[in-house]
Design a protein around this motif. Structure first.
Motif, PDB file in Angstrom:
ATOM      1  N   ILE A  98      -7.778   0.855 -13.478  1.00  0.00           N
ATOM      2  CA  ILE A  98      -6.839   0.680 -14.589  1.00  0.00           C
ATOM      3  C   ILE A  98      -6.963   1.830 -15.577  1.00  0.00           C
ATOM      4  N   PHE A 154      -7.502   4.758 -14.933  1.00  0.00           N
ATOM      5  CA  PHE A 154      -6.782   5.906 -14.387  1.00  0.00           C
ATOM      6  C   PHE A 154      -5.333   5.584 -14.031  1.00  0.00           C
ATOM      7  N   GLY A 155      -4.803   4.510 -14.608  1.00  0.00           N
ATOM      8  CA  GLY A 155      -3.362   4.314 -14.538  1.00  0.00           C
ATOM      9  C   GLY A 155      -2.851   3.215 -13.650  1.00  0.00           C
ATOM     10  N   ARG A 156      -3.711   2.501 -12.938  1.00  0.00           N
ATOM     11  CA  ARG A 156      -3.229   1.417 -12.072  1.00  0.00           C
ATOM     12  C   ARG A 156      -2.467   0.416 -12.928  1.00  0.00           C
ATOM     13  N   SER A 157      -1.308  -0.024 -12.411  1.00  0.00           N
ATOM     14  CA  SER A 157      -0.429  -0.879 -13.223  1.00  0.00           C
ATOM     15  C   SER A 157      -0.762  -2.348 -13.020  1.00  0.00           C
ATOM     16  N   ARG A 158      -1.978  -2.692 -13.364  1.00  0.00           N
ATOM     17  CA  ARG A 158      -2.361  -4.102 -13.356  1.00  0.00           C
ATOM     18  C   ARG A 158      -3.379  -4.307 -14.465  1.00  0.00           C
ATOM     19  N   GLN A 206       2.019   2.387 -19.292  1.00  0.00           N
ATOM     20  CA  GLN A 206       0.957   1.424 -18.970  1.00  0.00           C
ATOM     21  C   GLN A 206       0.633   0.559 -20.184  1.00  0.00           C
ATOM     22  N   LEU A 226       2.187   9.176 -10.635  1.00  0.00           N
ATOM     23  CA  LEU A 226       1.202   9.373 -11.708  1.00  0.00           C
ATOM     24  C   LEU A 226       0.709  10.820 -11.737  1.00  0.00           C
ATOM     25  N   LEU A 263       0.840  -1.207   0.000  1.00  0.00           N
ATOM     26  CA  LEU A 263       0.000   0.000   0.000  1.00  0.00           C
ATOM     27  C   LEU A 263       0.875   1.257   0.000  1.00  0.00           C
ATOM     28  N   ARG A 269      -7.454   2.385  -2.370  1.00  0.00           N
ATOM     29  CA  ARG A 269      -6.445   3.353  -1.921  1.00  0.00           C
ATOM     30  C   ARG A 269      -5.884   4.154  -3.094  1.00  0.00           C
ATOM     31  N   PHE A 270      -5.653   3.459  -4.192  1.00  0.00           N
ATOM     32  CA  PHE A 270      -5.133   4.126  -5.393  1.00  0.00           C
ATOM     33  C   PHE A 270      -6.094   5.214  -5.870  1.00  0.00           C
ATOM     34  N   ARG A 292      -9.148  12.158  -3.935  1.00  0.00           N
ATOM     35  CA  ARG A 292      -9.703  12.528  -2.621  1.00  0.00           C
ATOM     36  C   ARG A 292     -10.143  13.987  -2.570  1.00  0.00           C
ATOM     37  N   TRP A 310       2.857   8.435 -18.644  1.00  0.00           N
ATOM     38  CA  TRP A 310       2.421   7.274 -17.846  1.00  0.00           C
ATOM     39  C   TRP A 310       1.562   6.317 -18.669  1.00  0.00           C
ATOM     40  N   TYR A 370      -7.404   2.030   5.844  1.00  0.00           N
ATOM     41  CA  TYR A 370      -6.576   1.553   4.733  1.00  0.00           C
ATOM     42  C   TYR A 370      -6.392   2.619   3.651  1.00  0.00           C
ATOM     43  N   ARG A 426      -6.306   8.124  -3.431  1.00  0.00           N
ATOM     44  CA  ARG A 426      -5.108   8.969  -3.520  1.00  0.00           C
ATOM     45  C   ARG A 426      -5.215   9.937  -4.703  1.00  0.00           C
ATOM     46  N   LEU A 427      -5.806   9.470  -5.798  1.00  0.00           N
ATOM     47  CA  LEU A 427      -5.934  10.321  -6.988  1.00  0.00           C
ATOM     48  C   LEU A 427      -7.068  11.336  -6.861  1.00  0.00           C
ATOM     49  N   PHE A 468       3.225  -2.000 -20.610  1.00  0.00           N
ATOM     50  CA  PHE A 468       3.129  -3.007 -19.546  1.00  0.00           C
ATOM     51  C   PHE A 468       1.993  -3.990 -19.809  1.00  0.00           C
ATOM     52  N   LEU A 514       2.207   1.726  -3.334  1.00  0.00           N
ATOM     53  CA  LEU A 514       1.126   2.183  -4.220  1.00  0.00           C
ATOM     54  C   LEU A 514       0.940   3.701  -4.101  1.00  0.00           C
ATOM     55  N   ILE A 542      -8.659  -3.506  -1.878  1.00  0.00           N
ATOM     56  CA  ILE A 542      -8.209  -2.423  -0.993  1.00  0.00           C
ATOM     57  C   ILE A 542      -7.137  -1.579  -1.687  1.00  0.00           C
ATOM     58  N   GLU A 543      -6.272  -2.255  -2.443  1.00  0.00           N
ATOM     59  CA  GLU A 543      -5.252  -1.506  -3.197  1.00  0.00           C
ATOM     60  C   GLU A 543      -5.912  -0.586  -4.226  1.00  0.00           C
ATOM     61  N   ASP A 544      -6.908  -1.100  -4.924  1.00  0.00           N
ATOM     62  CA  ASP A 544      -7.628  -0.246  -5.892  1.00  0.00           C
ATOM     63  C   ASP A 544      -8.276   0.945  -5.196  1.00  0.00           C
TER      64      ASP A 544
END
Lengths: 50, 198
Positions: B46, B48-52, A45, A33, A23, B166-167, B173, A41, B196, B170-171, A48, A26, B162-164
């Motif tokens: 994804i 919005f840029g999440r690297s998965r 992506q 980002l 976290l 939080r990501f 909030r 970015w 979290y 963060r972008l 990737f 992240l 939870i990671e999604d």
């Protein structure tokens, strides 16, 4: 072969610590980002996700 | 990342990846048929840029009549195939009306796939009625309200979810409707998981 003794409480703690580390990383990624141009970015992506 | 968040609409310019193209291609067919839908899955992170990546994209689609579904089916199967059945009536009556999703992928492929389902409960209906829009390269995608997207991910509760959450928090909030956000935290009974987020 016998399985070794396992300290489940310790494993749960390691799992939680690992999760917290992910976290935190992240957050760094999201901050990167936010300050990185979209063209940069999104190109990374795209490469990737190929 | 440059984006504009105004009046329930987020404008974003980005280079589309293969998953984006898959989603846009499928959703453009729904748009052409004037079908109301909303994207609710991890794909939002994804976008919005999440690297998965993700093997499926969740869509809540308005409960349309059998006739409209058959018409939509004819359009969809020109470019996509249904992974559950090759029969439109079966897809509608045996799957969708029973609350089971049908999945569509590009011809000859299995992943990624669109998980197409009708609204199941009141929250799904709310999500569909209160969509938020993302404008990307002159195309528009309806997504669930970011306040719900984040809190529902917390509610789901896997590490990935939870990671999604939080990501996205963060972008976005600074752009959230705090009353709505707090309301979802309270009503989903996930106040303790809010830790979290930061």
């Amino acid at each position: 072969m016998r399985a070794p003794d396992i300290n489940l409480e310790e494993l749960k703690r390691f799992k939680e610590e690992n999760f917290r580390e992910r976290l935190a990383f992240l957050d760094k990624y999201a901050d990167w980002l936010k300050r990185t141009p979209n063209s940069q970015w999104s190109k990374q992506q795209k490469n990737f996700l190929k | 990342m440059e984006f504009h968040f105004k009046g329930g609409k987020i404008s974003l310019q980005k280079e589309l990846n293969s998953l984006d193209s898959f989603v846009f291609d499928f959703c453009s067919l729904l748009d052409k048929e004037n079908i109301k839908y909303v994207i609710v899955s991890g794909y939002v992170a994804i976008l919005f840029g999440r690297s998965r990546s993700s093997e499926d994209i969740d869509l809540i689609v308005e409960r349309i009549s059998k006739e409209r579904f058959r018409k939509l089916w004819e359009v969809l199967v020109k470019n996509f195939e249904c992974l559950n059945t090759t029969n439109a009536v079966e897809a509608y009556a045996e799957y969708l009306l029973n609350g089971v999703a049908v999945r569509f992928a590009r011809m000859g492929e299995f992943i990624p796939n669109m998980e197409f389902k009708f609204p199941k409960g009141e929250l799904d209906q709310w999500t569909l009625q209160n969509r938020q829009y993302v404008e990307v390269l002159e195309r528009t995608l309806p997504i669930s309200r970011m306040e719900l997207q984040i809190t529902f991910k917390l509610f789901l509760g896997s590490e990935k979810d939870i990671e999604d959450a939080r990501f996205l928090y963060r972008l976005f909030r600074e752009n959230l409707d705090s009353e709505l956000f707090e309301g979802f935290l309270h009503k989903l009974k996930i106040g303790e998981k809010a830790g979290y987020l930061s």
